[in-house]
Write a protein that holds these residues in place. Sequence first.
Motif, PDB file in Angstrom:
ATOM      1  N   VAL A  29       0.661  -1.142  -0.029  1.00  0.00           N
ATOM      2  CA  VAL A  29       0.039   0.120   0.165  1.00  0.00           C
ATOM      3  C   VAL A  29       0.778   1.303   0.106  1.00  0.00           C
ATOM      4  CG1 VAL A  29      -1.564   1.580   1.441  1.00  0.00           C
ATOM      5  CG2 VAL A  29      -1.977  -0.929   1.127  1.00  0.00           C
ATOM      6  N   VAL A  30       1.889   1.333   0.878  1.00  0.00           N
ATOM      7  CA  VAL A  30       2.629   2.610   0.960  1.00  0.00           C
ATOM      8  C   VAL A  30       3.615   2.542  -0.078  1.00  0.00           C
ATOM      9  CG1 VAL A  30       4.517   3.683   2.208  1.00  0.00           C
ATOM     10  CG2 VAL A  30       2.876   2.651   3.515  1.00  0.00           C
ATOM     11  N   ARG A  31       3.919   1.494  -0.845  1.00  0.00           N
ATOM     12  CA  ARG A  31       4.638   1.648  -2.017  1.00  0.00           C
ATOM     13  C   ARG A  31       3.658   2.253  -3.269  1.00  0.00           C
ATOM     14  NH1 ARG A  31       6.705  -2.920  -1.494  1.00  0.00           N
ATOM     15  NH2 ARG A  31       8.652  -2.112  -0.725  1.00  0.00           N
ATOM     16  N   TRP A  32       2.420   1.736  -3.438  1.00  0.00           N
ATOM     17  CA  TRP A  32       1.704   2.274  -4.352  1.00  0.00           C
ATOM     18  C   TRP A  32       1.116   3.709  -4.154  1.00  0.00           C
ATOM     19  CZ3 TRP A  32      -0.289   1.537  -9.006  1.00  0.00           C
ATOM     20  CH2 TRP A  32      -1.637   2.260  -9.018  1.00  0.00           C
ATOM     21  N   MET A  33       0.853   4.125  -2.896  1.00  0.00           N
ATOM     22  CA  MET A  33       0.843   5.522  -2.416  1.00  0.00           C
ATOM     23  C   MET A  33       1.829   6.671  -2.426  1.00  0.00           C
ATOM     24  SD  MET A  33      -2.529   5.386  -2.120  1.00  0.00           S
ATOM     25  CE  MET A  33      -2.957   6.927  -1.345  1.00  0.00           C
ATOM     26  N   THR A  34       3.053   5.807  -2.624  1.00  0.00           N
ATOM     27  CA  THR A  34       4.356   6.776  -2.552  1.00  0.00           C
ATOM     28  C   THR A  34       4.867   7.406  -1.333  1.00  0.00           C
ATOM     29  OG1 THR A  34       4.316   7.123  -5.062  1.00  0.00           O
ATOM     30  CG2 THR A  34       5.812   8.408  -3.797  1.00  0.00           C
ATOM     31  N   GLY A 199       9.479  12.974 -12.891  1.00  0.00           N
ATOM     32  CA  GLY A 199       8.792  11.946 -13.636  1.00  0.00           C
ATOM     33  C   GLY A 199       8.307  10.773 -12.687  1.00  0.00           C
ATOM     34  N   GLU A 200       9.033  10.032 -12.082  1.00  0.00           N
ATOM     35  CA  GLU A 200       8.593   9.006 -11.312  1.00  0.00           C
ATOM     36  C   GLU A 200       7.570   9.431 -10.417  1.00  0.00           C
ATOM     37  OE1 GLU A 200       8.804   4.818  -9.566  1.00  0.00           O
ATOM     38  OE2 GLU A 200       9.018   5.826 -11.473  1.00  0.00           O
ATOM     39  N   LEU A 201       7.790  10.718  -9.668  1.00  0.00           N
ATOM     40  CA  LEU A 201       6.819  11.241  -8.591  1.00  0.00           C
ATOM     41  C   LEU A 201       5.595  11.618  -9.275  1.00  0.00           C
ATOM     42  CD1 LEU A 201       6.727  11.583  -5.471  1.00  0.00           C
ATOM     43  CD2 LEU A 201       7.332  14.069  -5.884  1.00  0.00           C
ATOM     44  N   ALA A 202       5.572  12.075 -10.313  1.00  0.00           N
ATOM     45  CA  ALA A 202       4.405  12.285 -10.941  1.00  0.00           C
ATOM     46  C   ALA A 202       3.502  11.294 -11.362  1.00  0.00           C
ATOM     47  CB  ALA A 202       4.816  13.463 -12.165  1.00  0.00           C
ATOM     48  N   ARG A 204       3.548   8.248 -10.295  1.00  0.00           N
ATOM     49  CA  ARG A 204       2.838   7.688  -9.242  1.00  0.00           C
ATOM     50  C   ARG A 204       2.032   8.332  -8.430  1.00  0.00           C
ATOM     51  NH1 ARG A 204       8.120   4.690  -6.432  1.00  0.00           N
ATOM     52  NH2 ARG A 204       6.746   4.437  -4.800  1.00  0.00           N
ATOM     53  N   TYR A 205       2.101   9.811  -8.523  1.00  0.00           N
ATOM     54  CA  TYR A 205       1.049  10.577  -7.622  1.00  0.00           C
ATOM     55  C   TYR A 205      -0.332  10.221  -8.512  1.00  0.00           C
ATOM     56  CZ  TYR A 205      -1.716  14.464  -6.267  1.00  0.00           C
ATOM     57  OH  TYR A 205      -2.876  15.048  -6.027  1.00  0.00           O
ATOM     58  N   PHE A 206      -0.276  10.426  -9.788  1.00  0.00           N
ATOM     59  CA  PHE A 206      -1.568  10.281 -10.646  1.00  0.00           C
ATOM     60  C   PHE A 206      -1.942   8.956 -10.643  1.00  0.00           C
ATOM     61  CE2 PHE A 206       0.392  14.511 -12.159  1.00  0.00           C
ATOM     62  CZ  PHE A 206      -0.707  15.521 -11.775  1.00  0.00           C
ATOM     63  N   ALA A 207      -1.353   8.061 -10.576  1.00  0.00           N
ATOM     64  CA  ALA A 207      -1.785   6.760 -10.626  1.00  0.00           C
ATOM     65  C   ALA A 207      -2.569   6.449  -9.440  1.00  0.00           C
ATOM     66  CB  ALA A 207      -0.579   5.790 -10.828  1.00  0.00           C
ATOM     67  N   ASP A 237       2.871  10.205 -21.045  1.00  0.00           N
ATOM     68  CA  ASP A 237       2.549   9.401 -21.949  1.00  0.00           C
ATOM     69  C   ASP A 237       1.951   8.040 -21.139  1.00  0.00           C
ATOM     70  OD1 ASP A 237       3.688  10.458 -24.059  1.00  0.00           O
ATOM     71  OD2 ASP A 237       5.486   9.418 -24.396  1.00  0.00           O
ATOM     72  N   ASP A 238       2.164   8.156 -19.904  1.00  0.00           N
ATOM     73  CA  ASP A 238       1.279   6.936 -19.234  1.00  0.00           C
ATOM     74  C   ASP A 238       0.272   7.403 -18.541  1.00  0.00           C
ATOM     75  OD1 ASP A 238       3.733   5.226 -19.606  1.00  0.00           O
ATOM     76  OD2 ASP A 238       4.780   6.097 -17.793  1.00  0.00           O
ATOM     77  N   LEU A 239      -0.235   8.431 -18.812  1.00  0.00           N
ATOM     78  CA  LEU A 239      -1.498   9.063 -18.280  1.00  0.00           C
ATOM     79  C   LEU A 239      -2.565   9.589 -19.013  1.00  0.00           C
ATOM     80  CD1 LEU A 239       0.242  11.424 -15.537  1.00  0.00           C
ATOM     81  CD2 LEU A 239      -0.687   9.128 -15.125  1.00  0.00           C
ATOM     82  N   GLU A 240      -3.826   9.712 -18.506  1.00  0.00           N
ATOM     83  CA  GLU A 240      -4.783  10.139 -19.610  1.00  0.00           C
ATOM     84  C   GLU A 240      -5.323  11.370 -18.916  1.00  0.00           C
ATOM     85  OE1 GLU A 240      -8.021   7.357 -19.708  1.00  0.00           O
ATOM     86  OE2 GLU A 240      -6.926   5.984 -21.373  1.00  0.00           O
TER      87      GLU A 240
END
Length: 359
Positions: A29-34, A199-202, A204-207, A237-240
């Motif tokens: 969970v913590v990894r997913w939520m960052t 980019g990694e933080l962005a 994961r945040y939006f995901a 590119d990974d986001l809608e």
Amino acid sequence: MTTASRRMLRMRLAAQRISTGKLTSPADVVRWMTAMQAQDFNGARWAVALRTDSATQRDMDHALASGTIVRSWPMRGTLHFVAPEDLRWILGLTTERLLRQATTRLSSLGLDERQIETARYAAIDALHGGRSLSRMELYRAFERGGVSANQQRGYQLLWILSQTGTLCFGPPDGNTQTFALLDDWVPTYRQLEGDEALGELARRYFAARGPATIRDFAWWASLRLADARRGLAVARDDLELTEFDGAEFFHEAASEQGADGIRLLPAFDEYLLGYQDRSLQLDGESLGDLVPGGNGVFPNTLVVDGVVRGTWRRPSRATSVEVTPFEPLKPRAEAGLRRPAREYARFRGEKHAEVVVTG
């Protein structure tokens, strides 16, 4: 509430793993939520557990004791849970700006660079070899080194030494939180910097919180808006993109629409604190009901179909959950309280959970 608003809330509930897609372990969970806000320690443990299939308070304590979850100050000057491998690169993005913002506060306490470095050496000397100490024990170590810990100076020293990568919270000692050297407690970590880290933080945040705006991301991550935009450009590119109420909201392409329902979320949960603009979740005038006086202290929240509809608490030495809705609940919602109350009781290791509706 419009159909579009309802869809946005369902997507947020699903992205945050509150309504669907529960994860296996607290560390997952913590990894997913960052990063998950964790200044309210008991509430933060519930915030993580409710996003899993069946984690308990004991599971959370084990994760903290084993170091698969770490507690520190990575952003916004407040405590968060993070995955150990993520803490250093997040600090690399946020520390410089947060230290600039803290200059006046540190100066008012008489903490200059010399005193901070003296306290750093005192902490290293007291904690080397894998040791961990309580807050008060570290304050005494600062005093022995010649740096006063009085008048909030001790707390600020712990914050700045954690913000600059010397300290983090270590394994709990019963109900007492301890501190350890970051290099000892988290010996392995990811190395990310610059646009790669942004980019990694962005992404994961939006995901994990989308749909959300670029201003939501910048506020949550303690970033300048220009840096937040750089991160979004890397992750784009990974986001809608969804346009809603005249603004652009970004989310993971695989976002699902989660089910409506009744939930008991803890104080400072990321479902509210993960966004600068909380108007979707706080329908109408409910912010004034939730935080009287606007003091920023968020209580436990009753969430009905994605919208905050009241508060709740667990009375001392009781197994009941006391719910206070802002307005009378419909019969379906009141009946739906039983399930989240049972889940909270299971998390605490209790067999029964009576629901009491007040107000």
